[in-house]
Scaffold this motif. Structure first.
Motif, PDB file in Angstrom:
ATOM      1  N   LYS A  46      -3.341  -5.232  17.751  1.00 27.72           N
ATOM      2  CA  LYS A  46      -4.701  -4.957  17.302  1.00 27.72           C
ATOM      3  C   LYS A  46      -5.103  -3.571  17.733  1.00 27.72           C
ATOM      4  O   LYS A  46      -4.656  -3.109  18.767  1.00 27.72           O
ATOM      5  CB  LYS A  46      -5.662  -6.003  17.875  1.00 27.72           C
ATOM      6  N   PRO A  47      -5.909  -2.873  16.995  1.00 26.38           N
ATOM      7  CA  PRO A  47      -6.612  -3.287  15.781  1.00 26.38           C
ATOM      8  C   PRO A  47      -5.702  -3.194  14.540  1.00 26.38           C
ATOM      9  O   PRO A  47      -4.828  -2.346  14.462  1.00 26.38           O
ATOM     10  CB  PRO A  47      -7.752  -2.293  15.663  1.00 26.38           C
ATOM     11  N   PHE A  48      -5.952  -4.094  13.603  1.00 28.63           N
ATOM     12  CA  PHE A  48      -5.277  -4.056  12.312  1.00 28.63           C
ATOM     13  C   PHE A  48      -6.263  -4.485  11.239  1.00 28.63           C
ATOM     14  O   PHE A  48      -7.327  -5.024  11.552  1.00 28.63           O
ATOM     15  CB  PHE A  48      -4.024  -4.942  12.288  1.00 28.63           C
ATOM     16  N   SER A  49      -5.913  -4.216   9.992  1.00 25.63           N
ATOM     17  CA  SER A  49      -6.802  -4.613   8.906  1.00 25.63           C
ATOM     18  C   SER A  49      -5.995  -5.072   7.699  1.00 25.63           C
ATOM     19  O   SER A  49      -4.824  -4.740   7.561  1.00 25.63           O
ATOM     20  CB  SER A  49      -7.731  -3.454   8.521  1.00 25.63           C
ATOM     21  N   LEU A  50      -6.656  -5.835   6.857  1.00 23.07           N
ATOM     22  CA  LEU A  50      -6.109  -6.223   5.560  1.00 23.07           C
ATOM     23  C   LEU A  50      -6.908  -5.454   4.519  1.00 23.07           C
ATOM     24  O   LEU A  50      -8.143  -5.515   4.515  1.00 23.07           O
ATOM     25  CB  LEU A  50      -6.232  -7.738   5.331  1.00 23.07           C
ATOM     26  N   VAL A  51      -6.198  -4.730   3.687  1.00 25.78           N
ATOM     27  CA  VAL A  51      -6.830  -3.842   2.724  1.00 25.78           C
ATOM     28  C   VAL A  51      -6.422  -4.252   1.308  1.00 25.78           C
ATOM     29  O   VAL A  51      -5.244  -4.498   1.055  1.00 25.78           O
ATOM     30  CB  VAL A  51      -6.387  -2.376   2.980  1.00 25.78           C
ATOM     31  N   LEU A  52      -7.397  -4.304   0.407  1.00 25.53           N
ATOM     32  CA  LEU A  52      -7.118  -4.603  -0.996  1.00 25.53           C
ATOM     33  C   LEU A  52      -6.854  -3.301  -1.722  1.00 25.53           C
ATOM     34  O   LEU A  52      -7.606  -2.333  -1.580  1.00 25.53           O
ATOM     35  CB  LEU A  52      -8.296  -5.334  -1.639  1.00 25.53           C
ATOM     36  N   GLU A  53      -5.782  -3.274  -2.514  1.00 22.22           N
ATOM     37  CA  GLU A  53      -5.425  -2.099  -3.310  1.00 22.22           C
ATOM     38  C   GLU A  53      -5.220  -2.511  -4.758  1.00 22.22           C
ATOM     39  O   GLU A  53      -4.927  -3.664  -5.051  1.00 22.22           O
ATOM     40  CB  GLU A  53      -4.122  -1.477  -2.791  1.00 22.22           C
ATOM     41  N   ASN A  54      -5.329  -1.511  -5.645  1.00 27.06           N
ATOM     42  CA  ASN A  54      -5.020  -1.773  -7.055  1.00 27.06           C
ATOM     43  C   ASN A  54      -3.549  -1.454  -7.319  1.00 27.06           C
ATOM     44  O   ASN A  54      -2.799  -1.118  -6.401  1.00 27.06           O
ATOM     45  CB  ASN A  54      -5.954  -0.981  -7.978  1.00 27.06           C
ATOM     46  N   ASP A  55      -3.139  -1.540  -8.597  1.00 30.02           N
ATOM     47  CA  ASP A  55      -1.742  -1.281  -8.965  1.00 30.02           C
ATOM     48  C   ASP A  55      -1.273   0.123  -8.587  1.00 30.02           C
ATOM     49  O   ASP A  55      -0.088   0.357  -8.378  1.00 30.02           O
ATOM     50  CB  ASP A  55      -1.549  -1.442 -10.480  1.00 30.02           C
ATOM     51  N   ASP A  56      -2.208   1.071  -8.527  1.00 29.73           N
ATOM     52  CA  ASP A  56      -1.874   2.459  -8.221  1.00 29.73           C
ATOM     53  C   ASP A  56      -1.905   2.765  -6.724  1.00 29.73           C
ATOM     54  O   ASP A  56      -1.910   3.934  -6.327  1.00 29.73           O
ATOM     55  CB  ASP A  56      -2.837   3.393  -8.956  1.00 29.73           C
ATOM     56  N   THR A 111      -0.659  -1.137  11.356  1.00 23.53           N
ATOM     57  CA  THR A 111      -2.096  -0.870  11.367  1.00 23.53           C
ATOM     58  C   THR A 111      -2.782  -1.561  10.206  1.00 23.53           C
ATOM     59  O   THR A 111      -3.952  -1.886  10.299  1.00 23.53           O
ATOM     60  CB  THR A 111      -2.391   0.646  11.300  1.00 23.53           C
ATOM     61  N   ASP A 112      -2.054  -1.786   9.125  1.00 24.46           N
ATOM     62  CA  ASP A 112      -2.652  -2.414   7.955  1.00 24.46           C
ATOM     63  C   ASP A 112      -1.657  -3.325   7.258  1.00 24.46           C
ATOM     64  O   ASP A 112      -0.455  -3.088   7.287  1.00 24.46           O
ATOM     65  CB  ASP A 112      -3.087  -1.360   6.922  1.00 24.46           C
ATOM     66  N   ILE A 113      -2.187  -4.347   6.622  1.00 23.00           N
ATOM     67  CA  ILE A 113      -1.443  -5.129   5.650  1.00 23.00           C
ATOM     68  C   ILE A 113      -2.136  -4.850   4.325  1.00 23.00           C
ATOM     69  O   ILE A 113      -3.346  -5.017   4.198  1.00 23.00           O
ATOM     70  CB  ILE A 113      -1.458  -6.631   5.975  1.00 23.00           C
ATOM     71  N   HIS A 114      -1.374  -4.350   3.383  1.00 21.95           N
ATOM     72  CA  HIS A 114      -1.922  -3.953   2.091  1.00 21.95           C
ATOM     73  C   HIS A 114      -1.722  -5.084   1.092  1.00 21.95           C
ATOM     74  O   HIS A 114      -0.586  -5.483   0.830  1.00 21.95           O
ATOM     75  CB  HIS A 114      -1.223  -2.686   1.585  1.00 21.95           C
ATOM     76  N   LEU A 115      -2.811  -5.599   0.548  1.00 23.32           N
ATOM     77  CA  LEU A 115      -2.749  -6.609  -0.496  1.00 23.32           C
ATOM     78  C   LEU A 115      -2.978  -5.911  -1.821  1.00 23.32           C
ATOM     79  O   LEU A 115      -4.007  -5.273  -2.018  1.00 23.32           O
ATOM     80  CB  LEU A 115      -3.809  -7.694  -0.271  1.00 23.32           C
ATOM     81  N   ARG A 116      -2.010  -6.001  -2.692  1.00 25.33           N
ATOM     82  CA  ARG A 116      -2.077  -5.334  -3.989  1.00 25.33           C
ATOM     83  C   ARG A 116      -2.224  -6.392  -5.074  1.00 25.33           C
ATOM     84  O   ARG A 116      -1.381  -7.277  -5.201  1.00 25.33           O
ATOM     85  CB  ARG A 116      -0.811  -4.514  -4.198  1.00 25.33           C
TER      86      ARG A 116
END
Length: 146
Positions: free
Chosen positions: A97-107, A32-37
């Motif tokens: 689909k649906p999917f999203s790319l999400v920006l995350e911080n170090d935490d 569902t998501d790709i997390h970009l940290r």
């Protein structure tokens, strides 16, 4: 922060590595998501799947020891612009689909939704839906009055 050409190339290479892990010609992956940290200290940009399994990583030298208070706001804009340019690559990921790319911080806290892809809809900018709740509430109120 104005990203230099090397920074943009490093991010584009990371996106291409994600695309290599999820080619469109194979069975569709159920994510569902790709997390970009992104890390201000180490300069790392890491990508994870829903199960927190690392997909890829790169070091963006320009980000190492970045102390800007608005670091995440600036890289949000940068990442959205790069994803917009690479739309054909991202939209054709072998992900259901649906999917999203999400920006995350170090935490692992979500900072911004960078890219949302559905079969018929692609949202690259979070401001696209800004005010939608207010518009829907107004529409419903008017509908109920009639």
């Amino acid at each position: 922060m104005k990203a230099n050409e090397q920074t943009q190339q490093q991010i584009e290479r990371a996106i291409r590595k994600i695309a290599q892990k999820f080619p469109s010609d194979e069975d569709t992956s159920i994510l569902t998501d790709i997390h970009l940290r992104a890390s201000q200290d180490s300069g790392e940009l890491l990508a994870f799947d829903d199960d927190d399994k690392e997909i890829t990583r790169c070091v963006v030298e320009e980000w190492i020891d970045n102390k800007d208070d608005n670091f995440y706001q600036e890289i949000t804009t940068l990442l959205r612009n790069i994803l917009k340019r690479m739309r054909n690559t991202v939209d054709n990921l072998g992900i259901l689909k649906p999917f999203s790319l999400v920006l995350e911080n170090d935490d692992k806290e979500s900072i911004a939704e960078l890219y949302v892809a559905d079969d018929d809809t692609i949202i690259i900018d979070g401001e696209l839906m800004e005010g939608l709740d207010k518009d829907l509430d107004s529409f419903l109120d008017k509908l109920l009055k009639d």
